[in-house]
Design a protein around this motif. Sequence first.
Motif, short mmCIF file in Angstrom:
data_model
loop_
_atom_site.label_atom_id
_atom_site.label_comp_id
_atom_site.label_asym_id
_atom_site.label_seq_id
_atom_site.Cartn_x
_atom_site.Cartn_y
_atom_site.Cartn_z
N LEU A 235 0.96 -1.01 0.05
CA LEU A 235 -0.10 0.37 0.33
C LEU A 235 0.80 1.67 0.07
O LEU A 235 1.64 1.67 0.82
N PHE A 236 1.38 2.26 -1.33
CA PHE A 236 1.64 2.68 -1.10
C PHE A 236 0.79 4.05 -1.26
O PHE A 236 0.22 4.16 -3.21
N THR A 245 -12.56 11.67 0.13
CA THR A 245 -13.64 11.18 -0.60
C THR A 245 -13.00 10.17 -1.47
O THR A 245 -13.37 9.78 -3.00
N SER A 246 -11.85 9.96 -1.70
CA SER A 246 -10.69 9.42 -2.10
C SER A 246 -10.56 6.90 -1.84
O SER A 246 -10.31 6.87 -2.82
N VAL A 257 -13.09 0.72 0.05
CA VAL A 257 -11.62 0.86 -1.66
C VAL A 257 -10.75 1.92 -0.96
O VAL A 257 -10.87 2.90 -0.74
N PHE A 258 -9.85 1.31 -1.45
CA PHE A 258 -8.82 2.16 -1.59
C PHE A 258 -8.08 2.88 -2.26
O PHE A 258 -7.48 1.39 -3.78
N SER A 259 -6.59 2.51 -3.14
CA SER A 259 -5.79 3.30 -4.42
C SER A 259 -4.28 3.20 -3.35
O SER A 259 -4.15 3.18 -2.96
N SER A 260 -3.25 2.29 -4.88
CA SER A 260 -2.37 2.48 -4.23
C SER A 260 -1.33 2.48 -5.91
O SER A 260 -1.56 2.69 -7.01
N ALA A 268 -6.45 1.13 -8.02
CA ALA A 268 -7.65 0.95 -7.34
C ALA A 268 -8.19 -0.36 -7.34
O ALA A 268 -8.05 -1.58 -7.36
N TYR A 269 -8.13 -0.80 -5.57
CA TYR A 269 -8.27 -1.94 -4.98
C TYR A 269 -9.58 -1.84 -4.10
O TYR A 269 -9.96 -0.55 -3.18
#
Length: 270
Positions: A235-236, A245-246, A257-260, A268-269
């Motif tokens: 996770l970076f 909101t991200s 939900v998150f992004s890396s 997006a994951y």
Amino acid sequence: LELWKDGYLLCTKDINKEVKFLYNDSMFGSISWSHDEKLCAFIAEPADPVYPAIWAPEEKEPKKDPAKEEESPLDKFILKEDFGEQMEDKCNPSIYVFNTTNFSLTRINPSQKAPGFFPSSPVFTKEGGLIFVGFDKTIPRFGLIFCLNRPSSLYHLANLNEKTCPVDKLTEEYVSLSPKFSPDFSKLTYFAVEKFFKEHCRCLELRSFDWPKKAQAKVIIPTVYEKDETKFCGLFSDHDDMGPTSCGFLGDNIHFVFSSYGFSKHIAYI
């Protein structure tokens, strides 16, 4: 400050005497509504105090309040250190709460032990308290928006009605950022780094604990030390990816939900 509902303007309030400007950056700027939507919390810069004139007309000596620190007319010329690098003029981030029932604005003053902290990312609990990130005031200010290597913790304000609100420290990791509640307020997640590090950014962990907190946080996504192109590389993220909101929970209170960043991609994951 304007309050709108269903396309209609309900009220306007001039807050220039209390607030210089609102923070809208990815580092400090965020807005949170209470569960009953009666309170709204945000980060803002307090308005400058009204300093006495250097050459005031001769008057009778006014009564001085011994409990109040006297301000000098020259205080306004003292240089105030800001956070620099896209955050110029931001010197003293503070939590404010707007009450939609009586249209009042209150600055929240957490009782804190030295050296204190800079508050960021406030979110309401279901009970009406606040959880926020606190950056240690002893940290270097410059470069904060680009560096995740500054010590931070999560804090809890249970009662906002007291003049000086008692504060509880929730986390002990070196870095704790971006608290997010599940829709039913049963879980609180945040991004963390356990130990001290010098580089600007490193692999983060996603942690979670039940709310109200009864035990230590569980590691949902651990630190990844060995990279494999066929697997999740860790996770970076930066402050933009951790904003209100991200990333966050889906409506089932389970999936997050998150992004890396990884392998030259922004992914997006769930």
